[in-house]
Design an enzyme around this catalytic site. Sequence first.
Site, PDB file in Angstrom:
ATOM      1  N   ALA A  99     -18.510  35.676   3.274  1.00 16.11           N
ATOM      2  CA  ALA A  99     -18.114  35.470   1.878  1.00 16.11           C
ATOM      3  C   ALA A  99     -19.062  36.234   0.966  1.00 16.11           C
ATOM      4  O   ALA A  99     -19.164  35.942  -0.219  1.00 16.11           O
ATOM      5  CB  ALA A  99     -18.098  33.985   1.540  1.00 16.11           C
ATOM      6  N   SER A 100     -19.773  37.175   1.512  1.00 13.82           N
ATOM      7  CA  SER A 100     -20.741  38.027   0.810  1.00 13.82           C
ATOM      8  C   SER A 100     -21.583  37.267  -0.189  1.00 13.82           C
ATOM      9  O   SER A 100     -22.353  36.418   0.180  1.00 13.82           O
ATOM     10  CB  SER A 100     -20.153  39.230   0.149  1.00 13.82           C
ATOM     11  OG  SER A 100     -18.861  39.415   0.039  1.00 13.82           O
ATOM     12  N   HIS A 101     -21.396  37.539  -1.453  1.00 12.22           N
ATOM     13  CA  HIS A 101     -22.251  36.974  -2.498  1.00 12.22           C
ATOM     14  C   HIS A 101     -21.778  35.604  -2.999  1.00 12.22           C
ATOM     15  O   HIS A 101     -22.390  35.037  -3.894  1.00 12.22           O
ATOM     16  CB  HIS A 101     -22.292  37.952  -3.682  1.00 12.22           C
ATOM     17  CG  HIS A 101     -20.938  38.196  -4.243  1.00 12.22           C
ATOM     18  ND1 HIS A 101     -20.055  39.084  -3.671  1.00 12.22           N
ATOM     19  CD2 HIS A 101     -20.296  37.655  -5.298  1.00 12.22           C
ATOM     20  CE1 HIS A 101     -18.938  39.085  -4.370  1.00 12.22           C
ATOM     21  NE2 HIS A 101     -19.049  38.228  -5.358  1.00 12.22           N
TER      22      HIS A 101
END
Length: 184
Positions: A99-101
Amino acid sequence: MGNKLFGTDGVRGVANVYPMTAEFALKLGMAAGQLICRKTRRAAVARDTRISGEMLEAALTAGFNAAGVTVLKLGVVPTPAATMLTPSLGVDMTVMITASHNPYQDNGIKLINADGDKFSDAETARIEAAIAADDFKLNPDDINKKIKKRKFIRNKENDCCIIRTNAKFDISYNFFIHKLQSYK
């Protein structure tokens, strides 16, 4: 038909809340296994360090395996590494769980095609339709394959190598990525 689950960069949400559930990941693995993994019958799965990544990885692997697809588990790798490695792995696709950032409670599933690019809207719409129909044609013979030997794949272009471990009755593989310098 428009995509309801897949946004511009995959499916995202709070872990253990639909669609970021093990059940959804299982169905996604079965659908992608049947619709996308037709050439090599192989898919790779990579993830980031989020705790829910292990749950989603296991469910995706089970779905792919149920569809007769061999899974190459890349383990924890950054998304750019997964996209860069995909063309050299001999797989029909890679799934990146990240979900990256986004906040730690979230997770996401990105689909990467055999060329290392993200899936088209048309491809994700086909997968969504298969999941919504919940009608998977599974062949019992597909799950009874055996792995014959240990394989070592070296990718000089990306300066890494991958070791696939032997799992006698399991059609999923574990991968360990190391720099080539450690093997010199």
